[in-house]
Design an enzyme around this catalytic site. Structure first.
Site, PDB file in Angstrom:
ATOM      1  N   TYR A 107      -5.096  -6.053   7.610  1.00 26.69           N
ATOM      2  CA  TYR A 107      -4.903  -6.186   6.177  1.00 26.69           C
ATOM      3  C   TYR A 107      -3.583  -5.498   5.900  1.00 26.69           C
ATOM      4  O   TYR A 107      -3.131  -4.678   6.701  1.00 26.69           O
ATOM      5  CB  TYR A 107      -6.068  -5.531   5.428  1.00 26.69           C
ATOM      6  CG  TYR A 107      -6.401  -6.163   4.107  1.00 26.69           C
ATOM      7  CD1 TYR A 107      -6.496  -7.542   3.983  1.00 26.69           C
ATOM      8  CD2 TYR A 107      -6.617  -5.386   2.981  1.00 26.69           C
ATOM      9  CE1 TYR A 107      -6.810  -8.116   2.759  1.00 26.69           C
ATOM     10  CE2 TYR A 107      -6.937  -5.956   1.767  1.00 26.69           C
ATOM     11  CZ  TYR A 107      -7.028  -7.330   1.657  1.00 26.69           C
ATOM     12  OH  TYR A 107      -7.331  -7.902   0.449  1.00 26.69           O
ATOM     13  N   TRP A 109      -2.145  -3.117   4.185  1.00 21.07           N
ATOM     14  CA  TRP A 109      -1.927  -1.830   3.534  1.00 21.07           C
ATOM     15  C   TRP A 109      -1.622  -0.681   4.495  1.00 21.07           C
ATOM     16  O   TRP A 109      -1.583   0.475   4.092  1.00 21.07           O
ATOM     17  CB  TRP A 109      -3.156  -1.457   2.706  1.00 21.07           C
ATOM     18  CG  TRP A 109      -3.291  -2.259   1.465  1.00 21.07           C
ATOM     19  CD1 TRP A 109      -4.116  -3.332   1.268  1.00 21.07           C
ATOM     20  CD2 TRP A 109      -2.598  -2.069   0.229  1.00 21.07           C
ATOM     21  NE1 TRP A 109      -3.978  -3.814  -0.010  1.00 21.07           N
ATOM     22  CE2 TRP A 109      -3.055  -3.055  -0.676  1.00 21.07           C
ATOM     23  CE3 TRP A 109      -1.638  -1.154  -0.200  1.00 21.07           C
ATOM     24  CZ2 TRP A 109      -2.585  -3.159  -1.971  1.00 21.07           C
ATOM     25  CZ3 TRP A 109      -1.167  -1.250  -1.492  1.00 21.07           C
ATOM     26  CH2 TRP A 109      -1.639  -2.252  -2.369  1.00 21.07           C
TER      27      TRP A 109
END
Length: 741
Positions: A107, A109
């Site tokens: 992901y 982040w």
């Protein structure tokens, strides 16, 4: 001190003689994020992964589905041996099952750096070895990303080109904020925010806000606000009743509906019995208040906003679509300070005035594998290979995944029904995780590769609409034997015969130089690096969503089939989805309970990042995540402030520390996401997370068959005072590690 940046802001830092990290926010930042206080724990916390580790069951028994994942011990091995093992396993899976049997998780982040962006590094590597099954959309706004193209033709415009705060300040008289404008979220943007301007814009806003939320603090207390404490998951019913009032009182803009919209007549027929009395019984908002709010909206320049949180629910398409329809009835879409907004208070760059420039990033290449899933369907993918599912008008089939490689993400934070996810993670032959810390995802892997943090490497950082590009200098030496993702994947690429394709012959520093020089000539990379930052030219200060369309809808049509706002979409209606018909409708939640849990974003950290940091730990109660209860609900259950409570439903349970607060509507509890999942094995009362992760409680169901988006914002639960010995939190220290026997 050396410059760097994070998703929550730019800073300078150094490691002092005492070994402690000292951090100072960027001097240009008027509102530095408190999340900077978590950084010190990133370097040497006991949860750092010091050396490559392999789960004993996988090491001794070989690749296979295994229910011991998450319960087994790990064996630390030398880097070369682990990379040899992993390269051989990648080759086995792609040879025997095809590259579609590899799922490239991750992901976006992991770091604000654009080169050491873990997701990009993973995807680039997997593309060089033949591709992988990928994921589409996001947990944040994946429902809206699918819906908006059908309604207004362009998700990007709504999500990324919203009316700016100066425009709102100059023209907006009333903000009707469904889900509020929660200030805690505006400190965060992918890539970072050097100058946090939104808190100041909110403080200076001179209009009025109608806050539609179960939580009073979803709008800063400095703003003139009237609170409408709505029952969770009923915003669509309120929107329909507001629309009904506008129609029956002749306050809707018929000319706008005729010229700029299609499908209004069908929607109006649906509204006939959706009056304020009907909505009052569903929402808990008195009918008289609904009528008064509708009249006020029609009498003022009104901006209707819907937070991303409202589409992270079952039937999450409906509040977004109904909000657009309501704004269309007012006829103010395309006017400065009026119309519709989506995501104010959900992310720091929504409404920002910063530049709109693409910054350099690592090319990922082309994925030869066409298989993908909507991102929130990871457990279904692993549990149901070969089964079909609906998605945005298509019937798709889940591929058979044999190897999962996750880098820079923690699905045991952001996914729902974590006990179900644990079962899903037992199914692949092999699970690989690159991570700096022993998160729950790492503990459920077979091979764990220690990755550096952003403080331990060089990079280039900047956020969407950021005012600066930051030269992220290396501030500390890597912990233990940690390597950056680029070095890890370069080692695997060498073993698989694709080193040149992956690295192109460049070191990490040479990649930074290459990316920067391909982006701009002046100042030179050397000058930029020495200065530590580059100030970007300002972006547009006044921006009104769909202004060109309003000026001439024929010359500037929307990218919908009709070129207009589709209050009723023939395309969506043609899909025949009962959970997402062709226009906004009221659909009741499928579950009810004594209390509604709101599992929103925390104010003490970004998602689950640095949960062991000082700011995050300061927000804990009794050593675990804090849950807020209305005093009335607490008293009915004999709960006092500071008590350890059990939050439970049929899916699972967690422990949390009680905080009593009348800023919540009665019948609502709020437990933020992000506490590192810490399951107690063989607990007498059933599955239990002792640390307070609410996703043991949320349902792993899609928003609808249209988007297959995340529906994890709400859950029906109950809460009770926990009696007996309280299990110790284990996840904030490393698991048991062995050397080879």
């Amino acid at each position: 001190m050396k410059p760097s940046t994070s998703h929550w802001g730019a800073f300078s830092a150094e490691v002092g003689p005492d070994g402690r990290l000292r951090v100072e926010p960027h001097p240009a930042d008027p509102a530095p994020s408190p999340l900077l206080g978590n950084l010190a724990a990133a370097l040497d916390h006991p949860t750092r992964v010091a050396r490559p580790a392999v789960r004993r069951g996988w090491l001794e028994g070989g690749p296979a589905p295994d229910e011991r994942r998450g319960r087994d011990e790990f064996v630390e091995l030398p880097w070369d041996e682990v990379l040899d093992l992993l390269a051989a396993e990648l080759d086995r899976v792609r040879t025997e099952h095809g590259n579609q049997a590899i799922f490239g998780g991750s992901y976006g982040w992991a770091s604000a750096g654009r080169f050491h962006h873990a997701q990009s590094q993973l995807h680039r590597f997997l593309n060089t070895i033949g591709g992988f099954t990928s994921a589409r959309n996001t947990y944040s706004n994946g429902t809206s990303s699918v819906l908006l193209p059908h309604v207004v033709g362009d998700a990007h415009a709504v999500l990324r080109q919203a009316s700016t705060w100066p425009t709102i300040a100059a023209h907006t008289e009333l903000i009707v904020a469904f889900g509020g404008v929660p200030e805690k979220n505006v400190f965060v943007t992918p890539g970072g925010v050097t100058v946090h301007g939104t808190p100041g814009h909110l403080a200076r806003f001179g209009g009025r806000v109608a806050l539609v939320s179960p939580l009073r603090d979803d709008v800063p207390s400095t703003i003139d606000t009237r609170w409408y404490p709505i029952r969770p998951a009923t915003d669509t019913a309120l929107m329909l009743a507001l629309a009904h009032t506008l129609v029956v009182e002749g306050l809707h803009d018929k000319d706008f509906l005729d010229r700029y919209c299609v499908g209004y007549a069908e929607f109006e027929r649906y509204l006939l019995d959706k009056d304020p009395d009907w909505a009052a019984g569903i929402t808990g908002i008195p009918a008289a208040d609904i009528v008064a709010l509708a009249r006020e909206m029609a009498a003022h320049r009104t901006l209707i906003t819907v937070t991303w949180s409202l589409q992270r629910t079952e039937h999450g398409e409906q509040p977004v679509w109904a909000g657009i329809a309501l704004a269309a009835l007012l006829g103010q879409i395309g006017l400065p300070g009026g119309g519709f907004g989506h995501g104010y208070g959900s992310m720091g760059d929504v409404g920002d005035t910063g530049p709109e420039l693409r910054i350099p990033a690592l090319p990922q290449g082309v994925n030869p594998v066409g298989e993908y899933i909507p991102v929130a369907r990871i457990a279904d993918l692993l549990l149901h290979p070969g089964e079909t599912y609906d998605y945005n008008g298509e019937t798709r089939r889940y591929p058979d995944i044999r190897l999962v490689h996750w880098a820079g993400g923690n699905p045991f934070h952001h996914h729902q029904d974590l006990n179900r996810l644990r079962r899903a993670f037992t199914r692949p032959d092999t699970v690989v995780v690159n991570d700096p810390h022993w998160t729950a995802t790492a503990r459920h892997a077979d091979i764990v590769l220690p990755a550096t943090t952003a403080l331990e490497r060089e990079d280039i950082g900047s956020g969407r609409r950021d005012t600066h590009v930051i030269a992220m200098h290396r501030i500390a030496d890597p912990a233990g034997e940690a390597r950056d993702d680029y070095e890890i994947f370069a080692g695997l690429a060498l073993r698989l015969g694709v080193a040149e394709a992956f690295t192109e012959g460049r070191s990490a520093r040479q990649w930074l130089q290459h990316l920067y020089r391909g982006w701009r000539d002046s100042p030179s990379f050397e000058e930029f690096w020495a200065a530590g930052e580059l100030r970007l030219p300002p972006g547009p200060e006044h921006h009104t969503l769909f202004a060109d369309f309003r000026a001439d809808p024929d010359a500037h049509p929307l990218h919908t089939p009709s070129g207009r706002i589709e209050i009723t979409s023939a395309t969506v209606a043609g899909f025949g989805y009962p959970d997402c018909p062709g226009h906004p409708v009221w659909l009741s939640p499928s579950e009810t309970g004594p209390l509604w849990l709101i599992a929103n974003q925390p104010h003490t950290r970004l998602h689950s990042q640095l949960d062991a940091g000082a700011t995050s730990l300061a927000g804990k109660v009794a050593g675990r995540e804090a849950i807020r209860l209305n005093p009335t609900d607490a008293a009915a259950r004999g709960i006092e402030a500071g008590d350890v409570v059990r939050v439970f439903n049929d899916r699972g349970a967690c422990l949390a520390g009680a905080v009593l607060d009348d800023a919540l509507r009665p019948g609502v509890v709020q437990l933020p996401t992000g506490a590192w999942f810490d399951p107690v094995e063989d607990h007498v009362g059933g599955p239990l997370c002792t640390h307070g992760n609410p996703n043991v409680l949320t349902a792993d169901i899609p928003s609808s068959r249209l988007s297959q988006g995340c529906a994890g914002q709400h859950a029906a639960v109950d809460v009770e005072r926990f009696e007996g010995p309280v299990p110790e939190v284990q996840v904030l220290r490393a698991p048991v590690l062995r050397r080879r026997r």
